[in-house]
Design an enzyme around this catalytic site. Structure first.
Site, PDB file in Angstrom:
ATOM      1  N   HIS A  82      52.062  24.081 -38.331  1.00 63.43           N
ATOM      2  CA  HIS A  82      51.182  23.373 -37.397  1.00 63.43           C
ATOM      3  C   HIS A  82      51.986  22.891 -36.213  1.00 63.43           C
ATOM      4  CE1 HIS A  82      47.190  21.536 -36.835  1.00 63.43           C
ATOM      5  NE2 HIS A  82      47.850  20.687 -36.074  1.00 63.43           N
ATOM      6  N   ASP A 161      38.826  13.756 -39.791  1.00 65.86           N
ATOM      7  CA  ASP A 161      39.655  14.239 -38.681  1.00 65.86           C
ATOM      8  C   ASP A 161      38.834  15.048 -37.697  1.00 65.86           C
ATOM      9  OD1 ASP A 161      42.234  14.715 -37.309  1.00 65.86           O
ATOM     10  OD2 ASP A 161      41.744  16.783 -37.776  1.00 65.86           O
ATOM     11  N   ARG A 168      38.941  11.975 -29.773  1.00 57.77           N
ATOM     12  CA  ARG A 168      40.228  11.701 -29.111  1.00 57.77           C
ATOM     13  C   ARG A 168      40.418  12.601 -27.904  1.00 57.77           C
ATOM     14  NH1 ARG A 168      44.231  13.050 -33.307  1.00 57.77           N
ATOM     15  NH2 ARG A 168      45.765  12.576 -31.727  1.00 57.77           N
ATOM     16  N   SER A 183      46.375  12.870 -38.394  1.00 58.46           N
ATOM     17  CA  SER A 183      45.486  14.004 -38.141  1.00 58.46           C
ATOM     18  C   SER A 183      46.112  15.285 -38.703  1.00 58.46           C
ATOM     19  CB  SER A 183      45.258  14.137 -36.626  1.00 58.46           C
ATOM     20  OG  SER A 183      44.768  15.404 -36.280  1.00 58.46           O
ATOM     21  N   LYS A 187      45.104  17.093 -42.554  1.00 58.79           N
ATOM     22  CA  LYS A 187      44.584  18.468 -42.563  1.00 58.79           C
ATOM     23  C   LYS A 187      45.494  19.398 -43.355  1.00 58.79           C
ATOM     24  CE  LYS A 187      44.291  19.203 -38.151  1.00 58.79           C
ATOM     25  NZ  LYS A 187      43.965  18.417 -36.982  1.00 58.79           N
TER      26      LYS A 187
HETATM   27  N1  URA Z   1      47.221  18.514 -33.628  1.00 59.13           N
HETATM   28  C1  URA Z   1      46.409  17.938 -34.525  1.00 59.13           C
HETATM   29  O1  URA Z   1      45.921  18.570 -35.435  1.00 59.13           O
HETATM   30  N2  URA Z   1      46.127  16.644 -34.402  1.00 59.13           N
HETATM   31  C2  URA Z   1      46.647  15.902 -33.422  1.00 59.13           C
HETATM   32  O2  URA Z   1      46.376  14.744 -33.375  1.00 59.13           O
HETATM   33  C3  URA Z   1      47.504  16.502 -32.492  1.00 59.13           C
HETATM   34  C4  URA Z   1      47.786  17.818 -32.618  1.00 59.13           C
END
Ligand code: URA
Length: 434
Positions: A82, A161, A168, A183, A187
């Site tokens: 990620h 999220d 956001r 976040s 995930k």
């Molecule tokens: N990627 C994400 O999944 N969440 C964030 O808050 C920032 C980048």
């Protein structure tokens, strides 16, 4: 419990208890707290911050707001990756096929654009016919069959999220360590992977722009992983300039295809190999990242990586011919080349401004409901440290009209500093946190 009291508490700089954080998160997941109160709490968290305990509680509450994917039907160690988000940062489209070619299953759940940064799902959806919404069963089946699938977060994984991320994006509350860490980690923990590679961006186009902030974010997420019992490695990589030379949805798919075809080398390929090599290492496929890199390079050279991308696109309903003919991707109404106009060295880029320029052209959202124009964005072949002359191509704008192109040209010229003094090329990787 009353959400207004909790917003007030956070606004005044006080710590929230685990129960209070769960109340807020459950309200986001179940939609029992309206968007305006969620947004007010997000802004209070953005301005006041959270301590490590609150950040962990927030992550756990977001994780518990939904299900945890069961990937046990897929043999082998599943490693997820990620990015905290960047501009021209399309490493997933390069490394997911390459890693899958090396025998490590890639069951990837990706996100949409956030603020000035692009999102893998938006990029994939620019491919005609491509779907990023698969049922959990089909997702697992596809990974078993071809070794790779890239989909959106399903409604049941970290649903809090999903709500908070979209809010956001449009309330200027993206750049907050506790919000980013919770976040991403909620995930990733919900997505069922056995190990996680994090790409924490730093520099003018990163959500956390200072090296200190990026390292702190990387450490916070590695620590959350440790508490959850999952191996996590965070690589702090440079975002002082767009990673690839293409910015925009279809444009970034084109960039990834050109990298996988061996036509383009450069930073996008380098960072993809770096992240991919750690994925192979955490999966136990190789002993060292160097060995991993060699395996990935073999898959690149043989064309197996591009073939895997074709299979991925076809399996998710997209037109795989885009891999052989990128002109089948959405095309803009106008293409405008822009020259540097001066001699000197490319000294600095305001990469957030570059991302915002692409967003304003229609490549990203300003409101939750905005519909994207997949064809727009720009190609920026210059890199920091390059010597340029007045005739050097600064960028090629792909826009929906001449007026839009003129607006973007102004923004891009203002974002790229060309001066008389030579400068060093910025590093690609600053730190590896394990
Ligand atoms: N990627 C994400 O999944 N969440 C964030 O808050 C920032 C980048």
């Amino acid at each position: 419990m009353n959400i207004v009291d909790l917003i007030t508490k956070k606004k005044l700089g006080q710590e929230l208890t685990g129960e209070e954080i769960s109340f807020f998160v459950d309200g986001a997941a179940n939609k029992t707290i309206p968007d305006y109160q969620l947004a007010a709490m997000l802004m209070a968290i953005r301005l006041v911050g959270m301590n490590a305990r609150e950040t962990t509680d927030l992550t756990v509450a977001m994780l518990r707001s939904g299900d945890v994917a069961d990937l046990s039907a897929i043999p082998g160690i599943k490693v997820d990756k990620h990015s905290t988000g960047g501009v021209g940062d399309t490493t997933t489209l390069v490394l997911a096929p390459l890693v899958a070619c090396c025998g490590v299953p890639v069951a990837k759940m990706s996100g949409r654009g956030l603020g000035h940064t692009g999102g893998t799902l938006d990029k994939l959806e620019s491919i005609p016919g491509m779907s990023v919404e698969l049922t959990a069963e089909r997702f697992v089946q596809q990974v078993k069959e071809i070794g790779v699938a890239v989909i959106g977060q399903t409604g049941r994984l970290a649903p809090a999220d999903k709500t908070l991320y979209a809010l956001r994006d449009v309330t200027s509350t993206v750049d907050s360590l506790p919000l980013i860490a919770s976040s991403i980690m909620s995930k990733k923990l919900a997505s069922g992977a056995d190990a996680i590679v994090l790409d924490v961006k730093t520099g003018s186009g990163a959500i956390m722009q200072t090296l200190e902030g990026s390292v702190a974010l990387g450490r916070a997420m590695v620590e959350i992983g440790r508490l959850a019992g999952k191996p996590v490695v965070a690589l702090v990589t440079g975002m002082a300039q767009p990673l690839g030379t293409h910015v925009g949805n279809a444009l970034e798919v084109k960039d990834a295809i050109e990298v996988l075809s061996g036509k383009t080398k450069g930073d996008l390929l380098e960072v993809s190999l770096l992240l991919g090599s750690h994925m192979l290492r955490l999966a136990g496929r190789v002993n060292t990242a160097e060995e991993g890199r060699r395996e990935l390079e073999k898959a690149l050279r043989s064309g197996a990586g591009l073939e895997k991308l074709r299979q991925l696109i076809a399996a998710q309903g997209g037109d795989p011919r885009v891999c052989d003919d990128v002109s089948l991707l959405p095309q803009p109404a106008v293409r405008v080349p822009v020259r540097c106009g001066v001699s000197g060295y490319v000294q600095r880029m305001d990469t957030t401004a570059l991302g915002l320029a692409a967003q304003a052209m229609g490549a990203g959202r300003q409101r939750k409901t905005d519909v994207l124009d997949y064809s727009v964005g720009f190609i920026l072949p210059v890199r920091i440290g390059d010597r340029v002359s007045p005739d050097t191509l600064l960028c090629e704008l792909w826009a929906c009209s001449g007026e839009e192109a003129a607006r973007a040209e102004q923004a891009i010229r203002a974002a790229v500093t060309i001066g008389g003094e030579p400068v060093q090329r910025p590093p690609l990787c600053y730190e590896i946190i394990e």
